[in-house]
Design a protein around this motif. Structure first.
Motif, PDB file in Angstrom:
ATOM      1  N   GLU A  38       0.833  -1.196   0.036  1.00 33.07           N
ATOM      2  CA  GLU A  38       0.021  -0.038   0.084  1.00 33.07           C
ATOM      3  C   GLU A  38       0.892   1.412  -0.109  1.00 33.07           C
ATOM      4  N   HIS A  39       1.815   1.358   1.003  1.00 36.21           N
ATOM      5  CA  HIS A  39       2.849   2.494   0.943  1.00 36.21           C
ATOM      6  C   HIS A  39       3.492   2.441  -0.317  1.00 36.21           C
ATOM      7  N   TRP A  40       4.004   1.614  -0.815  1.00 40.18           N
ATOM      8  CA  TRP A  40       5.014   1.486  -2.035  1.00 40.18           C
ATOM      9  C   TRP A  40       3.899   2.097  -3.189  1.00 40.18           C
ATOM     10  N   ARG A  41       3.092   1.642  -3.436  1.00 43.12           N
ATOM     11  CA  ARG A  41       1.982   2.006  -4.640  1.00 43.12           C
ATOM     12  C   ARG A  41       1.817   3.755  -4.399  1.00 43.12           C
ATOM     13  N   ALA A  42       1.579   4.178  -3.236  1.00 42.08           N
ATOM     14  CA  ALA A  42       1.277   5.604  -2.874  1.00 42.08           C
ATOM     15  C   ALA A  42       2.393   6.462  -3.170  1.00 42.08           C
ATOM     16  N   VAL A  43       3.473   5.947  -2.748  1.00 38.66           N
ATOM     17  CA  VAL A  43       4.868   6.698  -3.030  1.00 38.66           C
ATOM     18  C   VAL A  43       5.202   6.774  -4.517  1.00 38.66           C
ATOM     19  N   MET A  44       5.067   5.462  -5.165  1.00 39.04           N
ATOM     20  CA  MET A  44       5.189   5.592  -6.512  1.00 39.04           C
ATOM     21  C   MET A  44       4.393   6.385  -7.328  1.00 39.04           C
ATOM     22  N   GLN A  45       3.105   6.469  -6.872  1.00 38.11           N
ATOM     23  CA  GLN A  45       2.071   7.372  -7.599  1.00 38.11           C
ATOM     24  C   GLN A  45       2.848   8.813  -7.587  1.00 38.11           C
ATOM     25  N   ARG A  46       2.863   9.065  -6.201  1.00 38.33           N
ATOM     26  CA  ARG A  46       3.440  10.656  -6.115  1.00 38.33           C
ATOM     27  C   ARG A  46       4.696  10.699  -6.806  1.00 38.33           C
ATOM     28  N   ALA A  47       5.675   9.921  -6.978  1.00 32.28           N
ATOM     29  CA  ALA A  47       6.989  10.139  -7.511  1.00 32.28           C
ATOM     30  C   ALA A  47       6.762  10.276  -9.183  1.00 32.28           C
ATOM     31  N   THR A  48       5.734   9.734  -9.657  1.00 28.84           N
ATOM     32  CA  THR A  48       5.438   9.781 -10.966  1.00 28.84           C
ATOM     33  C   THR A  48       4.933  11.097 -11.306  1.00 28.84           C
ATOM     34  N   GLU A  49       3.866  11.423 -10.441  1.00 33.67           N
ATOM     35  CA  GLU A  49       3.449  12.727 -10.678  1.00 33.67           C
ATOM     36  C   GLU A  49       4.348  13.985 -10.253  1.00 33.67           C
ATOM     37  N   SER A  50       5.076  13.810  -9.374  1.00 34.92           N
ATOM     38  CA  SER A  50       6.094  14.995  -9.227  1.00 34.92           C
ATOM     39  C   SER A  50       7.425  15.079  -9.848  1.00 34.92           C
ATOM     40  N   LEU A  51       7.680  13.674 -10.401  1.00 30.91           N
ATOM     41  CA  LEU A  51       9.178  13.539 -11.079  1.00 30.91           C
ATOM     42  C   LEU A  51      10.220  13.834  -9.855  1.00 30.91           C
ATOM     43  N   ASP A  52       9.884  13.387  -8.703  1.00 31.96           N
ATOM     44  CA  ASP A  52      10.785  13.694  -7.689  1.00 31.96           C
ATOM     45  C   ASP A  52      10.807  12.348  -7.002  1.00 31.96           C
TER      46      ASP A  52
END
Length: 112
Positions: A38-52
């Motif tokens: 759950e955590h990894w998917r959420a963090v991956m999504q935010r990284a994809t959107e922010s490019l950070d």
């Protein structure tokens, strides 16, 4: 492949220091694996959107420490450790045989 390489330790650093997300997940208890997913998917999504990737690397490092502890204690031992920690937090009393930090410092003759 050696066990050292399989757990992500490689030639240097503590166990899991260089472990991939898959290696970390494989070491976790079933409860933590679900939380990791759950955590990894959420963090991956935010990284994809922010490019950070900063949050992604921080999350992986935190889960590597959990994998290391889980591996060191074994799944059952890790669960017992979590249970003791929860009991200590709930009761606000340390396990039998422990003393408060202030008492320990006094016994050592250290200043407050």
């Amino acid at each position: 492949m050696s066990a050292e390489v399989a757990d992500g330790a490689g030639a240097s650093g503590p166990p899991f220091a260089h472990a991939s997300p898959a290696q970390v997940r494989a070491a976790l208890t079933s409860e933590d694996a679900a939380a990791f997913d759950e955590h990894w998917r959420a963090v991956m999504q935010r990284a994809t959107e922010s490019l950070d990737l900063t949050e992604l690397f921080e999350a992986l490092e935190a889960w590597r420490r959990t994998a290391w502890r889980t591996s060191a204690y074994g799944h059952d031992g890790y669960r017992r450790m979590l249970g003791r920690t929860e009991e200590t937090l709930r009761t606000r009393r340390g396990p039998a045989g422990t003393v408060p930090w202030s008492q320990f410092k006094a016994e050592l003759g250290l200043a407050e």
